[in-house]
Scaffold this active site. Structure first.
Site, PDB file in Angstrom:
ATOM      1  N   HIS A  98       0.836  -1.205   0.000  1.00 13.20           N
ATOM      2  CA  HIS A  98       0.000   0.000   0.000  1.00 13.20           C
ATOM      3  C   HIS A  98       0.870   1.255   0.000  1.00 13.20           C
ATOM      4  O   HIS A  98       1.249   1.750   1.063  1.00 13.20           O
ATOM      5  CB  HIS A  98      -0.892   0.009   1.247  1.00 13.20           C
ATOM      6  CG  HIS A  98      -1.818  -1.165   1.323  1.00 13.20           C
ATOM      7  ND1 HIS A  98      -1.388  -2.436   1.670  1.00 13.20           N
ATOM      8  CD2 HIS A  98      -3.148  -1.265   1.100  1.00 13.20           C
ATOM      9  CE1 HIS A  98      -2.421  -3.259   1.651  1.00 13.20           C
ATOM     10  NE2 HIS A  98      -3.497  -2.585   1.306  1.00 13.20           N
ATOM     11  N   HIS A 155      -3.854   3.591  -3.362  1.00 14.39           N
ATOM     12  CA  HIS A 155      -4.060   3.082  -1.998  1.00 14.39           C
ATOM     13  C   HIS A 155      -3.340   1.757  -1.756  1.00 14.39           C
ATOM     14  O   HIS A 155      -2.581   1.638  -0.799  1.00 14.39           O
ATOM     15  CB  HIS A 155      -5.562   2.904  -1.694  1.00 14.39           C
ATOM     16  CG  HIS A 155      -5.806   2.004  -0.520  1.00 14.39           C
ATOM     17  ND1 HIS A 155      -5.882   2.480   0.767  1.00 14.39           N
ATOM     18  CD2 HIS A 155      -5.935   0.645  -0.432  1.00 14.39           C
ATOM     19  CE1 HIS A 155      -6.058   1.450   1.591  1.00 14.39           C
ATOM     20  NE2 HIS A 155      -6.100   0.332   0.898  1.00 14.39           N
ATOM     21  N   GLU A 205     -17.276  -3.056  24.850  1.00 16.30           N
ATOM     22  CA  GLU A 205     -16.560  -4.338  24.927  1.00 16.30           C
ATOM     23  C   GLU A 205     -15.337  -4.370  24.008  1.00 16.30           C
ATOM     24  O   GLU A 205     -14.259  -4.813  24.405  1.00 16.30           O
ATOM     25  CB  GLU A 205     -17.499  -5.503  24.574  1.00 16.30           C
ATOM     26  CG  GLU A 205     -18.646  -5.714  25.560  1.00 16.30           C
ATOM     27  CD  GLU A 205     -19.825  -4.787  25.308  1.00 16.30           C
ATOM     28  OE1 GLU A 205     -19.826  -4.059  24.278  1.00 16.30           O
ATOM     29  OE2 GLU A 205     -20.753  -4.769  26.148  1.00 16.30           O
ATOM     30  N   HIS A 254     -28.989 -13.392  25.332  1.00 16.19           N
ATOM     31  CA  HIS A 254     -27.891 -13.360  26.289  1.00 16.19           C
ATOM     32  C   HIS A 254     -27.245 -14.730  26.497  1.00 16.19           C
ATOM     33  O   HIS A 254     -26.196 -14.825  27.137  1.00 16.19           O
ATOM     34  CB  HIS A 254     -28.386 -12.824  27.639  1.00 16.19           C
ATOM     35  CG  HIS A 254     -28.604 -11.345  27.639  1.00 16.19           C
ATOM     36  ND1 HIS A 254     -29.357 -10.705  26.673  1.00 16.19           N
ATOM     37  CD2 HIS A 254     -28.149 -10.368  28.466  1.00 16.19           C
ATOM     38  CE1 HIS A 254     -29.363  -9.407  26.925  1.00 16.19           C
ATOM     39  NE2 HIS A 254     -28.631  -9.177  28.007  1.00 16.19           N
TER      40      HIS A 254
HETATM   41  C1  TPP Z   1     -11.369  -3.697  10.121  1.00 19.33           C
HETATM   42  C2  TPP Z   1     -10.862  -3.581   8.742  1.00 19.33           C
HETATM   43  N1  TPP Z   1     -11.728  -3.527   7.723  1.00 19.33           N
HETATM   44  C3  TPP Z   1     -11.290  -3.456   6.455  1.00 19.33           C
HETATM   45  C4  TPP Z   1      -9.957  -3.439   6.186  1.00 19.33           C
HETATM   46  C5  TPP Z   1      -9.475  -3.415   4.737  1.00 19.33           C
HETATM   47  N2  TPP Z   1      -8.926  -2.072   4.436  1.00 19.33           N
HETATM   48  C6  TPP Z   1      -7.612  -1.829   4.486  1.00 19.33           C
HETATM   49  S1  TPP Z   1      -7.255  -0.241   4.169  1.00 19.33           S
HETATM   50  C7  TPP Z   1      -8.867   0.142   3.917  1.00 19.33           C
HETATM   51  C8  TPP Z   1      -9.273   1.543   3.569  1.00 19.33           C
HETATM   52  C9  TPP Z   1      -8.827   2.476   4.608  1.00 19.33           C
HETATM   53  O1  TPP Z   1      -8.985   3.770   4.212  1.00 19.33           O
HETATM   54  P1  TPP Z   1      -8.016   4.858   4.786  1.00 19.33           P
HETATM   55  O2  TPP Z   1      -7.812   4.644   6.217  1.00 19.33           O
HETATM   56  O3  TPP Z   1      -8.547   6.181   4.387  1.00 19.33           O
HETATM   57  O4  TPP Z   1      -6.659   4.530   4.099  1.00 19.33           O
HETATM   58  P2  TPP Z   1      -5.969   5.265   2.855  1.00 19.33           P
HETATM   59  O5  TPP Z   1      -6.630   4.758   1.608  1.00 19.33           O
HETATM   60  O6  TPP Z   1      -6.168   6.694   3.040  1.00 19.33           O
HETATM   61  O7  TPP Z   1      -4.570   4.817   2.960  1.00 19.33           O
HETATM   62  C10 TPP Z   1      -9.663  -0.973   4.097  1.00 19.33           C
HETATM   63  C11 TPP Z   1     -11.126  -0.967   3.940  1.00 19.33           C
HETATM   64  C12 TPP Z   1      -9.079  -3.513   7.270  1.00 19.33           C
HETATM   65  N3  TPP Z   1      -7.771  -3.519   7.118  1.00 19.33           N
HETATM   66  N4  TPP Z   1      -9.556  -3.547   8.534  1.00 19.33           N
END
Ligand code: TPP
Ligand code: MG
Length: 690
Positions: free
Chosen positions: A29, A268, A418, A480
């Site tokens: 990334h 990204h 939680e 529950h």
């Molecule tokens: C809980 C979770 N859901 C989904 C993902 C998959 N994921 C990785 S990065 C991303 C997008 C994140 O967006 P942002 O924080 O704005 O990152 P940027 O593109 O700006 O680097 C997703 C959905 C993950 N790593 N963790």
């Protein structure tokens, strides 16, 4: 350092290491590292207190990359700062057993403070770290001797702030005034699907101000001086009693430096490609080959001397502290090492002796409180809490003090959070100095589940107290009542799931959970009373093996195995069977993962394969198949529960002693049919045993 040109080149070194490593791996990334490079450069070279030569030094600042997909940013920072992370490891980014895994993992790369990737959780960890710092400072610092005095910095992206856990964690941090927590928001307007405006349009500043945070808004994330000023401002109020955590909102361009992809989702999560990298080199005026860093930049980045100075200063301070407060200093270091007090074994023995002699039926949640009452006062590192179920989880022990924003203590009312609680506990454990435990109902373990999984992945000593562990909670009904939870938690590698049967097993579960330095534990505890079981003198050792023969009654023709509240039921069934002429063996299995770690010989001795086996647990039956085999049987609950008093539910779900005895009989008969040479004539078969 205010030479802007030099700083920009330093940031570009991060950018190029990132794109080249990702290109080589054909995976990664680049967007966030390129967008946050300027911020990272300012933070790491002008503010962060760290020593690459001694990454574990107690009073270092903590740095958390909550947007863990930006892992290459962290690896580049660690490499350039002088950590033991050679360029060859950056060249093996995302390859098997490299020190540069896909997302940052604690324990693999020196300098990585927590494992991140599941978005939002790093922020939750950072809240736990900042809390641990605040509490440890209150406990140990003395006038003029602030041996605990560091910041927690956390980078977050849009994704972290969209995740619900960011609400739980940040609301808690604001309430507790964790003023040394400084979050930096990579406000680039982009996530994977494109421009976030269509799905994330919050007033982030207003949101965090409402939580009780300081917000420094509208910072140009590519202007080193603006970033520096914001960090200074955040730090300036961090020591105040009424200080607040700070969120620095930095406007950035994702993938900055890439001429055709910057500002778009295209950058990204995919390598830029050779052409685009060549153009990026042109745009950033970076003449160097891949993985080549010019000497002047290496020198400018090298944090070893500065880091060693800071650490040595702290060591001098600590030496003075040691002189004036030798006992405190000893305890501080013991807790940093994660060692238990010398008399821990004696305290456990006294508790065990008491519980072995106890004769009244008790709920295991109550037995858990008794264990805490006995051990808690001797374990200053225990940091308890509950997600607003203290009176039900029975997690607060006698003499433990609730902490508030103004008063230190060893018990935290986490509120109904939680997931936030579980992630914060991971941060507390990572920080060091404390053993966190926290309670909620077992059914809501689903809310915290990914943080429980992360604790296991990170090998953290975190203790989850999950009470109300089955239909046995009664009237609250199916919302529950846990059905699949015990089985499903047992699937998490490295998590020890305990479901103790009585006060003695509960005491051993607590002992093992506390002594287990490299793994989390979950204690599944009953709301309802459980039977008093008769134990052998060496019971504690047997229980610690996770599964053991509790009682042999007659010559065993059938093996009953059970956990928790069902051990008492199985024991009553064993008595019925005996009276009907059927001998049996009763195995209690309080912690199957520990049992699985015993020698094959021990496991065979406890569960001889030739004996037909019947497992009884008021939970999903599938898990037990691996112990009873194809010819065995399982009595459990494979559908959602019902609202009714517990005793009635046990009858409705056919989990009474009579039901167990009947099933055991059937099993013995089936086994006799399948194995005609078995001496079935020896005993009388009674089919109905109600
Ligand atoms: C809980 C979770 N859901 C989904 C993902 C998959 N994921 C990785 S990065 C991303 C997008 C994140 O967006 P942002 O924080 O704005 O990152 P940027 O593109 O700006 O680097 C997703 C959905 C993950 N790593 N963790
Ligand atoms: Mg983004």
């Amino acid at each position: 350092m205010n030479d802007i040109a030099l700083q920009t080149r330093m940031a570009n070194a991060l950018r190029l290491l990132t794109v080249d490593a990702i290109e080589r791996a054909r995976s990664g990334h680049p967007g966030a590292p390129m967008g946050m490079a300027d911020i990272a450069q300012v933070l790491w070279t002008r503010h962060l207190k760290h020593d690459p030569g001694e990454p574990q030094w107690p009073d270092r600042d903590r740095f958390v990359l909550s947007n863990g997909h930006a892992s290459m940013l962290l690896y580049a920072l660690l490499h350039l700062s002088g950590y033991d992370l050679p360029i060859s490891e950056l060249m093996r980014f995302r390859q098997l057993h490299s020190k540069t895994p896909g997302h940052p993992e604690v324990g693999i790369t020196p300098g990585v403070e927590t494992t991140t990737g599941p978005l939002g959780q790093g922020l939750g960890n950072a809240v736990g770290m900042a809390l641990a710092e605040k509490l440890l400072a209150a406990e140990f610092n003395r006038p003029g001797l602030a041996i605990v005095d560091h910041h927690t910095y956390v980078f977050v992206g849009d994704g972290c702030l969209m995740e619900g856990i960011s609400h739980e964690a940040c609301s808690l941090a604001g309430t507790l005034r964790l003023s040394k927590l400084i979050a930096v928001y990579d406000d680039n307007g982009i996530s994977i699907d494109g421009e976030v405006d269509g799905w994330f349009n919050d007033d982030t500043q207003g949101r965090f101000e409402a939580y009780g945070w300081n917000v420094i808004a509208d910072v140009d994330g590519h202007d080193p001086d603006a970033i520096d000023a914001a960090l200074r401002q955040a730090r300036s109020q961090a020591g105040d009693a009424n200080g607040k955590p700070t969120l620095i909102c930095c406007r950035t361009i994702i993938g900055r430096g890439s001429p055709n992809k910057a500002g778009t989702e295209a950058v990204h999560g995919a390598p830029l490609g050779a052409d685009e990298i060549a153009q990026t080199r042109g745009q950033l005026r970076w003449p160097h080959a891949a993985f080549e860093i010019p000497d002047d930049l290496r020198r400018a980045w090298d944090a070893r001397e500065r880091g060693a100075d800071a650490r040595t200063q702290w060591q001098r301070l600590f030496a003075r502290y040691e002189k004036s407060h030798p006992e405190l200093a000893k305890d501080f270091m013991r807790r940093q090492r994660g060692e238990l007090p010398e008399d821990f074994g004696h305290q456990v023995q006294a508790l065990l002796d008491r519980q072995l002699a106890a004769t009244t039926e008790t709920a295991t949640r109550k037995a858990s409180q008794q264990a805490l009452d006995a051990l808690g006062p001797h374990l200053p590192e225990l940091l308890g809490g509950s997600a607003d179920l203290t009176g039900s989880n029975l997690t607060q022990f006698k003499g433990s003090r609730s902490l508030t924003r103004d008063h230190a203590g060893n018990y935290l009312h986490y509120g109904v959070r939680e997931f936030g609680m579980a992630a914060a506990m991971n941060g507390i454990a990572l920080h060091g100095g404390y053993i966190p435990y926290g309670g909620t109902f077992l059914t809501f373990s689903d809310y915290s589940r990914n943080a429980v999984r992360m604790a296991a992945l990170m090998k953290l000593r975190v203790i989850h107290v999950f009470t109300h562990d089955s239909i046995g909670l009664g009237e609250d009904g199916p919302t529950h009542q846990s059905v699949e939870h015990a089985a499903s938690l047992r699937l998490i590698p490295g998590l020890d799931v305990w479901r103790p049967a009585d006060a003695v097993e509960t005491a051993v579960a607590w002992r093992c959970a506390i002594e287990q330095r490299q793994a989390p534990s979950a204690l599944l505890l009953s709301r309802q009373n459980t039977a008093v079981l008769e134990h052998a003198g060496d019971a504690a050792d047997s229980i610690a093996r996770g599964g053991y023969v509790l009682r042999e009654l007659g010559t065993a023709r059938v093996l009953l195995m059970a956990t928790g509240s069902e051990v008492g039921i199985a024991s009553a069934a064993q008595q019925l069977l005996f009276e009907q002429g059927v001998g049996s063996r009763l195995v209690s299995m309080p912690c199957t993962s520990r049992f699985d770690r015993q020698s094959a010989d021990y496991r065979r001795r406890v569960l001889p394969p030739e004996l037909p086996a019947l497992a009884i647990e008021a939970g999903h039956p599938d898990f037990w198949r691996k112990y009873v085999g194809r010819c065995g049987a399982v009595m459990g609950v494979d559908r959602f529960g019902e609202s009714a008093p517990a005793a009635e539910l046990y009858r409705w779900f056919k989990l009474t002693a009579g039901d167990v005895a009947t099933s055991a009989h059937e099993l013995v008969l089936e086994h006799a049919k399948a194995h005609p040479r078995a001496p079935v004539e020896d005993f009388e078969i009674v089919l109905s045993c109600n």
